[in-house]
Structure formats: C-alpha cells, structure tokens
Scaffold this motif. Sequence first.
Motif, short mmCIF file in Angstrom:
data_model
loop_
_atom_site.label_atom_id
_atom_site.label_comp_id
_atom_site.label_asym_id
_atom_site.label_seq_id
_atom_site.Cartn_x
_atom_site.Cartn_y
_atom_site.Cartn_z
N ASN A 280 0.82 -1.21 0.00
CA ASN A 280 0.00 0.00 0.00
C ASN A 280 0.85 1.26 0.00
O ASN A 280 0.72 2.13 0.86
N ARG B 23 -4.41 2.07 -0.26
CA ARG B 23 -5.81 1.76 -0.54
C ARG B 23 -6.50 1.08 0.64
O ARG B 23 -7.66 0.67 0.54
N PRO C 222 -9.05 -2.67 0.94
CA PRO C 222 -9.32 -3.12 -0.43
C PRO C 222 -8.07 -3.54 -1.21
O PRO C 222 -8.20 -4.15 -2.29
N ASP D 32 -13.86 0.55 -0.02
CA ASP D 32 -13.09 1.74 0.34
C ASP D 32 -13.91 2.77 1.11
O ASP D 32 -13.41 3.85 1.41
N PHE E 217 -12.62 1.38 4.43
CA PHE E 217 -11.19 1.55 4.18
C PHE E 217 -10.32 0.66 5.05
O PHE E 217 -9.55 -0.14 4.56
#
Length: 278
Positions: free
Chosen positions: A34, A60, A63, A165, A168
């Motif tokens: 990420n 992200r 997800p 998201d 999150f």
Amino acid sequence: MTARVTVVVATRNRRDVVARSLVHHECPVILVDNGSTDGTPAFVRQAFPSVEVVELGENRGAPARNVGVRRASTPYVAFADDDSWWDPGALAAAADILDAHPRLGLLAARVLVGPNNLLDPICEEMARSPLPVRADLPGPPVLGFLACGAVVRRDAYLAAGGFDDVVFFFGEEERLALDLAANGWGLAYVDEVVAQHHPEPPRDPRERQILAARNAVLTALMRRPWIVVARTATGVALSGPTGCRALFDSVRRLPQALARRRRPLGAIESDLRRLRQG
C-alpha cells in the motif's frame, strides 16, 4: 501437488515486521504493498523471491487485498496481516474443509495472539455463537470474522465485492460478512484451523477507537435498516469526544456510503438481533 490456497498479505511501511512473518507461510503468497516508502517491495523481492509483490503506489487500505485475490489462481484465499501467519498444515486442513462443504464461503479460524498463544476474544465470541447449527457447515455459524484468520472461497469473495473503500480500514470485515450471507454463503468458525497473530501495541489507541466507531456507522448506513442506523449513530454520539470525532469523520464519507446502500438484509437481521442478544 497443485496448491489450493493462496495467502494474500497487505502491508505498508512494515518491512521489519514482514521479514519476521513471511518465513512462516507454506502456501503461495501475494504481497500487496500500500505505497510503502521504507523499501518493503524491494526487500521482499530480494529476501523472498517466491513471493509475488504487487505495488499499488498508494494506500488503498483493506481493499488492497482485493487486488491480491483477483491475481490468485487458487480456489481458496487465506488472508494474513503482515504480523500474522498460519500454523503448519492449517491451510491444507482449511482447503479440505472447504472442499467438503460447498456452501461454506468463509472459514473463520482460531486466532492465537502473541508468544503466549492467547485466544483472541473475538474467537471466543464466535465459538459461542447463538445462531442455529447448520448441518452443511463445519462449525458454529457466524456473521463476522477476523481478516487475519479467514480463508475465503475466491469466487464467493469476489461476487460479494471484497473489502470496500468506504470503511477503508479497521472493522472492514462486517459488511463483507453480511454480503456473503446475503448471497447465500455460509460463514463458520472452525476451531481446529489456527492462525498466529503477533501485533505490536497500537501507536494511537484513541485513533483506533475513532475508526471502529466511524466504521460501525458507515457499515450500518450501507446495509442495515434505518432504525439500526439511528441507534448506532446515537450510541456513538453519546460515547463522548471520541464518538463525536467518529461521527464527524463519518460525515465526509456519507455520500459514498449512501451510494452503496442496499435494501436491508431481511432474514439476516433476525440473526444479527440474536447475536446482539446472545
């Protein structure tokens, strides 16, 4: 022997932690990064050449796991945090159980925490699930799980949309569990499948409390009846400064949550009430 399970790990700026956990994985691993700035992707490619590394270039959140699931070619996917792993033989056992129970969409494993192997309290709750026993499931039916202790049927996970998201991160499991159940899949706690979790102390416990409260409101908005949304928001508001901050943060995500709102889950609501009362 052809692999039946792929382990998907999402991480961000935790190179040293990843170095300790990746050595324990037996199955193929896809690590989704990420947007780390500490050199994690390069380190993993050099130290663990068998691990497939996917760089997202940004954070992200939960997800990121969806990317790994899509890239997996196995029928089942196990999740691991960058500070967790599965006991030897656990994922082979999980695959056997999923093979034998075709309605099982998600297997929630026993999660042991830290060097003293303490049972995660959420696992204690799942083991005591008050939901009626189903003959086509291998353990107590549940409507929640710990991501670092879950093995999913890949097709069922993708059809349910994976993690979203809107939430999150933190508490991201709830909406996915509800959607799997709404799609007809069973979720069950299976005590004999074991994952190890060795988390470091949270850097900011208050921030995690805020995230948990915010995401409870957002999940309710996306899937629960309006009366439940109101009850959830009121409970958060009355919990003090932390709750007020959580509500403020949730307002910024209201348009996303409302855009993804679906009709309340009907029969599943009765199971949720039973869990709350049990």
